[in-house]
Each structure stands twice: as C-alpha cells, then as structure tokens.
Enzyme design. Structure first.
Site, PDB file in Angstrom:
ATOM      1  N   ARG A 119     -83.224 113.669  -8.951  1.00 44.95           N
ATOM      2  CA  ARG A 119     -83.049 113.546  -7.478  1.00 44.95           C
ATOM      3  C   ARG A 119     -84.117 112.677  -6.818  1.00 44.95           C
ATOM      4  O   ARG A 119     -84.352 112.757  -5.615  1.00 44.95           O
ATOM      5  CB  ARG A 119     -83.008 114.920  -6.805  1.00 44.95           C
ATOM      6  N   LYS A 141     -82.165  98.396  -1.130  1.00 42.77           N
ATOM      7  CA  LYS A 141     -80.761  98.484  -1.558  1.00 42.77           C
ATOM      8  C   LYS A 141     -80.750  98.523  -3.077  1.00 42.77           C
ATOM      9  O   LYS A 141     -81.301  97.626  -3.727  1.00 42.77           O
ATOM     10  CB  LYS A 141     -79.959  97.273  -1.085  1.00 42.77           C
ATOM     11  N   GLU A 183     -81.008  82.128  -0.789  1.00 46.36           N
ATOM     12  CA  GLU A 183     -81.386  83.282   0.045  1.00 46.36           C
ATOM     13  C   GLU A 183     -82.530  82.901   0.991  1.00 46.36           C
ATOM     14  O   GLU A 183     -82.618  83.410   2.104  1.00 46.36           O
ATOM     15  CB  GLU A 183     -81.774  84.489  -0.828  1.00 46.36           C
ATOM     16  N   LYS A 225     -87.255  89.426   6.232  1.00 50.56           N
ATOM     17  CA  LYS A 225     -86.464  90.560   5.721  1.00 50.56           C
ATOM     18  C   LYS A 225     -87.099  91.877   6.152  1.00 50.56           C
ATOM     19  O   LYS A 225     -86.394  92.816   6.531  1.00 50.56           O
ATOM     20  CB  LYS A 225     -86.324  90.490   4.196  1.00 50.56           C
ATOM     21  N   GLU A 235     -78.351  99.655   7.357  1.00 50.94           N
ATOM     22  CA  GLU A 235     -77.283  98.728   7.740  1.00 50.94           C
ATOM     23  C   GLU A 235     -76.257  99.359   8.673  1.00 50.94           C
ATOM     24  O   GLU A 235     -75.056  99.299   8.441  1.00 50.94           O
ATOM     25  CB  GLU A 235     -76.597  98.172   6.481  1.00 50.94           C
ATOM     26  N   ARG A 239     -78.809  94.858  10.075  1.00 54.23           N
ATOM     27  CA  ARG A 239     -79.063  94.444   8.693  1.00 54.23           C
ATOM     28  C   ARG A 239     -77.888  93.679   8.079  1.00 54.23           C
ATOM     29  O   ARG A 239     -78.077  92.870   7.170  1.00 54.23           O
ATOM     30  CB  ARG A 239     -79.419  95.666   7.827  1.00 54.23           C
ATOM     31  N   ASN A 243     -76.184  89.536   5.183  1.00 56.92           N
ATOM     32  CA  ASN A 243     -75.065  89.253   4.282  1.00 56.92           C
ATOM     33  C   ASN A 243     -74.341  87.957   4.619  1.00 56.92           C
ATOM     34  O   ASN A 243     -73.198  87.764   4.196  1.00 56.92           O
ATOM     35  CB  ASN A 243     -74.066  90.414   4.319  1.00 56.92           C
ATOM     36  N   HIS A 246     -72.064  86.276   2.095  1.00 62.40           N
ATOM     37  CA  HIS A 246     -71.833  87.206   0.990  1.00 62.40           C
ATOM     38  C   HIS A 246     -70.370  87.636   0.866  1.00 62.40           C
ATOM     39  O   HIS A 246     -69.928  87.977  -0.227  1.00 62.40           O
ATOM     40  CB  HIS A 246     -72.721  88.452   1.128  1.00 62.40           C
ATOM     41  N   HIS A 250     -69.239  87.213  -2.694  1.00 65.11           N
ATOM     42  CA  HIS A 250     -68.839  88.318  -3.572  1.00 65.11           C
ATOM     43  C   HIS A 250     -67.436  88.090  -4.127  1.00 65.11           C
ATOM     44  O   HIS A 250     -67.137  88.464  -5.267  1.00 65.11           O
ATOM     45  CB  HIS A 250     -68.900  89.654  -2.819  1.00 65.11           C
ATOM     46  N   HIS A 263     -75.363  84.797  -8.541  1.00 66.16           N
ATOM     47  CA  HIS A 263     -75.187  85.413  -7.217  1.00 66.16           C
ATOM     48  C   HIS A 263     -75.624  84.456  -6.099  1.00 66.16           C
ATOM     49  O   HIS A 263     -74.901  84.240  -5.126  1.00 66.16           O
ATOM     50  CB  HIS A 263     -75.988  86.720  -7.160  1.00 66.16           C
TER      51      HIS A 263
END
Ligand code: NAD
Ligand code: GLY
Length: 360
Positions: A119, A141, A183, A225, A235, A239, A243, A246, A250, A263
């Site tokens: 956990r 993330k 990026e 960032k 997000e 935030r 993206n 993206h 993606h 990527h």
C-alpha cells in the site's frame, strides 16, 4: 547543483540537477530505509548500474537489483509483477526504498510499484532520458499500458526526490534526444512564449546537447512542470494542458503498436496536429502552425502522421483519459504560450486528420 522544488498535496520534494549526480545518490536515501531496490533495464543497467551500486554502497544498506526488459512494449502488468516478485522474494518491507534508474518506462512502472507495494513505499526517480528528466519523473503520474489504451492503469504517487544527472544524456541515441525535446518545446507552447522563442533560437544547440543550453532547457521545463502540478496534482483541470499533442500522439502509439514510434516522437507530431486543429476551430494563426511544424522538424521529430484511417484514428483517440461521455477533448492553443481544453466538431477533426496524415 540547481534545485527545483515541487510542492503538491501528495508530497513536497526536490528535483536536483547536476552533472555527476548519480555518484551522490546515497544522499537521497532516507536514514530509516531498511533496504534499497534499484529498478532498471539491461541497457541502462549496463551503462550506469555499477556506478549507482557503488554510490548506494555508501549507505551501508542492502541493495537489491531488479532488471526489467527494455522498452514500451514491456510497460505492462506482467512486467510490473516482476518488481513485486523480486521485492517479495527479497522480503523487502514497508521501509524499503525503490530507485527508478532509467527512462519514462522504468520511472512510470517503478512509481506504480511503489504506490501499491504494501500500500505504498517511498521511491526516488533517477531519470536517464531527456524525456524522463523534463517530464515523466516529475509530478507523480505512474502507470502501465493496457492493450486497449496507453497508461490506463496507474496511480498518482509522488517520489521523495528526482535526481537528474546531466552527464547520462551523452549516451542517449539521437532519436531519444529528439523525443525528449518534443516535451521541452511543449512547455513553451502551452505556458511560456519567451521559452518557446528561446527554443526556436537554440534548436541546433539543444539537439547537440550543448551543456549550458540543455541544462537551462531541463531546469526551465522542470520549473514549468512543477508550477502546473503544484496547482493541480490530480489533473482536475489545469494539468491537462501538459497533454498537448498527446491525444493524437497516443493514437499513433497504440495504433502502430507500442514502441514503433517513440512516445516523444508521437507527441511532437501530435503537437503539429493540435496546432492545425487550433487554427481550424480557434484563432490560432496559420503562421504559428508553421512555426510549430518548423521547430518540431528542427528538433528531429516527425511532422507527418501515419495514415491509420480516419475512423480508426477517432476510435483510438476516444480511449483517452480526457474523454468524457464519449466526447474527445483536445488541448488547443488560442496563441503560443496559452492552452485550454475543449471538444471540437467531428468535421473539423476529420479535415485536420486529412491534412496531417501521410498520403499514399
Ligand atoms: P524509455 O524509458 O523507453 O527510454 C528510451 C530508451 O532509452 C530505452 O531503450 C532505454 O533503455 C534507453 N535509455 C535510457 N536512458 C539511457 C541513457 N542514458 N543512455 C542510453 N540509453 C538510455 O522512453 P522515455 O522516452 O524515457 O519514456 C517514455 C515513457 O514515459 C512512455 O511510456 C510515456 O508514457 C511515459 N511518460 C510518462 C509521463 C509521466 O508524467 N509519468 C510523462 C511523459 C511520458
Ligand atoms: N505528462 C503529462 C503530465 O505529467 O501530466
């Protein structure tokens, strides 16, 4: 050494940026850690594993080495389980500390393992690609891919520090440098027009990893960032602008199969498509679309998207975390240095796809 502080509800921590940082990793391990598990892959392990092992030996703590197969194609549940197998068979307890030594794939998977092992255990990010240094190691993330969608299974979970060694970039293949620069320029496009212009003026030096130029680019990217994730860790709004490109990117990655395009390459091309879409549905100037295309090309990223077929493109873009009620939402730009999120008419999207994919 330069330090950028990240302050989120999920954790406050430093990003330390310096040449030779990996030789001083012992400083990042809390005194009460019972053991350290270094997660890496064969490529990064062969280059830097020994130095990291030597640096961590200074802690006097037990160090376990965990090697995962390299590549985006292995960023999955099965590979994640290898981390748990190694941690459990080595009887690592809740005060063990994970060290993610590698690019974004290693960082995202190690972070996710840290979030859920017993956990939650602490972890340190040691990003070794440019992309990981300017983006994926910062902000918490963590995720693995699912065959039906990228980064679909994961958690927000912050590291206890990010340790950026500028020297490790020298062993990166040129394609990986270009992918990381995508990026970098993204931050200028969405947040900082002066930084965007600076990137335009320094594209060649950035690609050549000119030391002061790349050091400034990394620091500025981390600052921008950190500002965004400090305001919106999970997000719920702001935030999402990180993206940019993206949604298209993606779709390229999952449409062609993970790993076919890097990527960052997919994001770079996706930013050109997002600029085209911004011009189509907002007042983003056409001349600025061409600036986005020119800089993306200058940093070495593709600017023509693969022809996946318009229906498949749209199908793939619907499997996106920004999609709500089946409606695809895009990060768009009213002007350079400003971004927002909105949905677009289907016809406008199809026109942009038509204009931006390769023709036979
Ligand atoms: P990667 O982790 O696959 O690394 C790229 C390649 O470079 C790999 O083959 C790796 O072994 C090799 N490599 C790493 N460091 C090296 C070095 N110093 N010298 C030589 N080779 C080296 O790819 P990436 O571009 O770093 O990361 C992409 C991943 O990051 C994607 O899965 C993406 O989804 C994720 N990502 C996450 C976030 C986030 O916020 N968590 C943000 C952006 C991207
Ligand atoms: N790379 C997007 C984010 O961290 O939110």
């Amino acid at each position: 050494m330069n330090v950028v502080d990240v302050d989120t509800p999920g954790g406050q921590y430093p990003i330390r940026i310096a040449a030779g940082r990996i030789d001083r990793l012992a400083e990042s391990i809390p005194a009460d850690a019972t053991a350290i598990a270094v997660v890496t892959n064969p490529v990064v392990g062969a280059l830097y594993g020994e130095r990291v092992a030597q640096a961590l030996a200074a802690t006097g703590k037990r160090v376990v080495h965990i090697e995962l197969p390299d590549g985006e194609a292995h960023k999955d549940w099965q590979t994640l389980n290898l981390i748990f197998d190694a941690m459990l068979s080595n009887k690592l307890d809740r005060r063990a500390v994970l060290v993610a030594l590698g690019g974004g794939v290693i960082g995202d998977m190690t972070g996710f393992a840290a979030a859920v092992y017993m956990r939650g255990v602490r972890f340190v990010q040691v990003p070794t690609t440019l992309l990981a240094q300017v983006d994926s190691s910062v902000g918490g993330k963590t995720a693995v891919n699912h065959p039906l969608g990228k980064n679909m299974i994961g958690a927000f979970y912050q590291p206890i520090s990010v340790e950026i060694d500028l020297d490790v970039l020298t062993t990166l293949p040129a394609r990986e440098i270009s992918a990381g620069l995508a990026e970098v320029i993204k931050y200028g496009l969405i947040l900082d027009p002066a930084f965007w212009s600076w990137c335009e003026a320094n594209a060649e030096k950035l690609r050549a990893l000119d030391p002061p130029t790349i050091a400034y680019a990394i620091q500025r990217s981390c600052e921008l960032k950190a500002q965004v994730v400090g305001k919106d860790e999970r997000e719920s709004g702001l935030r999402a602008i990180l993206n940019l490109g993206h949604t298209f990117g993606h779709a390229i990655e999952s449409g062609l199969g993970y790993g076919a395009w890097l990527h960052g390459e997919a994001v770079g091309c996706g930013m050109v498509q997002a600029a085209e879409l911004s011009a189509e549905v907002m007042d983003f100037p056409r001349a600025d679309v061409e600036r986005v295309r020119a800089l993306t090309e200058a940093i070495g990223c593709p600017v023509v998207a693969p022809d996946l077929g318009a229906d498949r493109w749209i199908d793939l873009m619907q499997v996106d975390k920004k999609t709500e009620g089946g409606e695809i939402r895009f990060v768009l730009m009213p002007q350079i240095g400003e971004a927002l999120m909105r949905s677009v008419p289907d016809a406008a999207l199809r026109r942009v796809l038509d204009r931006t994919v390769e023709t036979a």
